[in-house]
Design an enzyme around this catalytic site. Structure first.
Site, mmCIF file in Angstrom:
data_model
loop_
_atom_site.group_PDB
_atom_site.id
_atom_site.type_symbol
_atom_site.label_atom_id
_atom_site.label_comp_id
_atom_site.label_asym_id
_atom_site.label_seq_id
_atom_site.Cartn_x
_atom_site.Cartn_y
_atom_site.Cartn_z
ATOM 1 N N HIS A 122 18.380 -15.111 47.412
ATOM 2 C CA HIS A 122 17.939 -16.515 47.457
ATOM 3 C C HIS A 122 16.668 -16.634 48.313
ATOM 4 O O HIS A 122 15.733 -17.345 47.947
ATOM 5 C CB HIS A 122 19.071 -17.374 48.007
ATOM 6 C CG HIS A 122 18.771 -18.837 47.982
ATOM 7 N ND1 HIS A 122 18.873 -19.598 46.851
ATOM 8 C CD2 HIS A 122 18.348 -19.665 48.966
ATOM 9 C CE1 HIS A 122 18.527 -20.854 47.136
ATOM 10 N NE2 HIS A 122 18.205 -20.917 48.411
ATOM 11 N N HIS A 165 18.773 -19.760 55.842
ATOM 12 C CA HIS A 165 17.652 -19.059 55.206
ATOM 13 C C HIS A 165 16.382 -19.903 55.357
ATOM 14 O O HIS A 165 16.453 -21.105 55.630
ATOM 15 C CB HIS A 165 17.944 -18.711 53.737
ATOM 16 C CG HIS A 165 18.253 -19.888 52.865
ATOM 17 N ND1 HIS A 165 19.534 -20.294 52.571
ATOM 18 C CD2 HIS A 165 17.446 -20.749 52.199
ATOM 19 C CE1 HIS A 165 19.502 -21.344 51.774
ATOM 20 N NE2 HIS A 165 18.248 -21.653 51.526
ATOM 21 N N HIS A 199 25.268 -25.800 52.462
ATOM 22 C CA HIS A 199 25.398 -27.155 51.908
ATOM 23 C C HIS A 199 26.906 -27.439 51.763
ATOM 24 O O HIS A 199 27.662 -26.553 51.347
ATOM 25 C CB HIS A 199 24.762 -27.264 50.517
ATOM 26 C CG HIS A 199 23.261 -27.170 50.528
ATOM 27 N ND1 HIS A 199 22.451 -28.255 50.796
ATOM 28 C CD2 HIS A 199 22.434 -26.132 50.286
ATOM 29 C CE1 HIS A 199 21.174 -27.876 50.708
ATOM 30 N NE2 HIS A 199 21.137 -26.595 50.406
ATOM 31 N N TYR A 210 13.685 -19.008 39.240
ATOM 32 C CA TYR A 210 13.707 -17.690 39.892
ATOM 33 C C TYR A 210 13.585 -16.595 38.833
ATOM 34 O O TYR A 210 14.355 -16.586 37.862
ATOM 35 C CB TYR A 210 15.023 -17.500 40.665
ATOM 36 C CG TYR A 210 15.001 -17.961 42.108
ATOM 37 C CD1 TYR A 210 14.229 -19.038 42.509
ATOM 38 C CD2 TYR A 210 15.777 -17.310 43.060
ATOM 39 C CE1 TYR A 210 14.236 -19.454 43.842
ATOM 40 C CE2 TYR A 210 15.785 -17.717 44.393
ATOM 41 C CZ TYR A 210 15.010 -18.791 44.775
ATOM 42 O OH TYR A 210 15.021 -19.195 46.090
ATOM 43 N N HIS A 229 14.227 -21.724 53.890
ATOM 44 C CA HIS A 229 13.760 -22.794 53.004
ATOM 45 C C HIS A 229 13.685 -24.073 53.836
ATOM 46 O O HIS A 229 14.442 -24.235 54.792
ATOM 47 C CB HIS A 229 14.703 -22.979 51.804
ATOM 48 C CG HIS A 229 14.449 -21.983 50.706
ATOM 49 N ND1 HIS A 229 15.398 -21.695 49.744
ATOM 50 C CD2 HIS A 229 13.357 -21.231 50.421
ATOM 51 C CE1 HIS A 229 14.881 -20.798 48.913
ATOM 52 N NE2 HIS A 229 13.659 -20.498 49.298
ATOM 53 N N ASP A 267 14.675 -27.092 53.643
ATOM 54 C CA ASP A 267 15.821 -27.983 53.881
ATOM 55 C C ASP A 267 16.784 -27.453 54.950
ATOM 56 O O ASP A 267 17.667 -28.185 55.404
ATOM 57 C CB ASP A 267 16.557 -28.324 52.569
ATOM 58 C CG ASP A 267 16.951 -27.118 51.752
ATOM 59 O OD1 ASP A 267 16.388 -26.027 51.962
ATOM 60 O OD2 ASP A 267 17.834 -27.263 50.885
ATOM 61 N N HIS A 268 16.621 -26.200 55.363
ATOM 62 C CA HIS A 268 17.447 -25.654 56.452
ATOM 63 C C HIS A 268 16.632 -25.311 57.691
ATOM 64 O O HIS A 268 17.181 -25.261 58.793
ATOM 65 C CB HIS A 268 18.187 -24.390 55.982
ATOM 66 C CG HIS A 268 18.897 -24.567 54.690
ATOM 67 N ND1 HIS A 268 20.007 -25.370 54.558
ATOM 68 C CD2 HIS A 268 18.622 -24.106 53.444
ATOM 69 C CE1 HIS A 268 20.391 -25.374 53.293
ATOM 70 N NE2 HIS A 268 19.581 -24.629 52.590
HETATM 71 ZN ZN LIG Z 1 17.543 -22.499 49.704
#
Ligand SMILES: [Zn+2]
Length: 286
Positions: free
Chosen positions: A170, A96, A236, A202, A98, A100-101
């Site tokens: 998410h 997705h 993760h 959220y 974000h 960190d990915h």
């Molecule tokens: Zn995320």
């Protein structure tokens, strides 16, 4: 962003103090670990906390999740440690949009020459370099998406097929990847969960920036509950208990990543957390 809700509180507070909840680069998530084979042509090439997967085929390789820009050299190092070449990566995918990915997409494309393929609803975030997320202010090097994916799009390369399942909430285009992979002569359904997590802050009710968020999480759980799963993986390692399973990965022993019961329990637990939070926010509105 991270599945904070899976973490011990002490770690969560440390990360919050370090600013991790606001989308900054988090060095403690970016430590190199020994890459390893999960099944025949499926490998883990991520960091200690950010999962990346390499799928090798005779026609070139697929990388899922370049992670942070700072992660790309770590992931590249892991690919090379396994004896593969980063330049053999033909397709880059993400869990997705974000940071960190996905913040490393531009650099990973540049170093590999691969084509980037992203779920439709996450494409604007990737092409704008992260800005415009409904929750986070994130900034990374923008890059062009070479193929726009839709729910159930298939990616074929060298005899391997990956299916993109839209599991939104998410992020609007959060994607769970599935593929068939053989291990010890058996064909297994691998599921790489995109993220079913409702992050702190959220808004599930009256969210002007994401009006359909609650309905999207409902779809996410409908899809996850219905997917056949033998090999349980995710964006993760903490989703699927990677460290504990890795310690049990031994030649000749049953592959510990085969864990249908663990997958179902995880999805069920995450769904209960979502429902509880939705009910809490609905009560607060009244
Ligand atoms: Zn995320």
């Amino acid at each position: 962003m991270s599945p904070f809700s899976n973490m011990p509180l002490t770690i969560l507070f440390t990360l919050l103090l370090a600013g991790a909840a606001f989308g900054d680069f988090t060095p403690s998530w970016n430590k190199p670990i020994q890459p390893f084979r999960i099944a025949d042509n499926l490998y883990y090439v991520g960091t200690n906390y950010l999962a990346s997967y390499l799928i090798t085929t005779p026609a070139g390789d697929v990388l899922i999740n370049p992670n942070y820009e700072e992660s790309v050299p770590v992931v590249k190092g892991s690919v090379e440690k396994l004896g593969f070449h980063f330049s053999d990566i033909k397709i880059i995918l993400i869990s997705h949009a974000h940071d960190d990915h996905a913040a490393g997409c531009a650099l990973a494309k540049k170093l590999s020459g691969a084509r980037l393929m992203v779920m439709d609803a996450d494409v604007p975030l990737i092409e704008r370099g992260g800005t415009g997320d409904f929750q986070y202010s994130q900034h990374w090097a923008p890059t062009k998406v070479d193929r726009i994916l839709h729910d159930s799009s298939q990616i074929q390369l060298g005899g391997t097929t990956l299916t993109a399942h839209l599991t939104p909430g998410h992020t609007k285009g959060c994607t769970t990847w599935t593929m068939e992979v053989t291990d010890a002569g058996k064909t297994l359904h691998a599921v790489i969960v995109g993220s079913p997590n409702v992050n702190p802050g959220y808004r599930l009710v009256n969210n002007g920036k994401y009006p359909g968020i609650a309905a999207d999480y409902e779809k996410c759980f409908r899809v996850l509950n219905a997917l056949p799963c033998d090999l349980f993986l995710g964006a993760h390692g903490v989703y699927f208990g990677m460290d504990e399973k890795l310690a049990r990965l031994k030649p000749g022993m049953t592959n510990p990543f085969i864990d249908q019961a663990g997958y179902l329990a995880y999805v069920h637990e995450r769904e209960q957390v979502f429902r509880k939070e939705l009910a809490r926010q609905q009560r607060a509105q009244r």
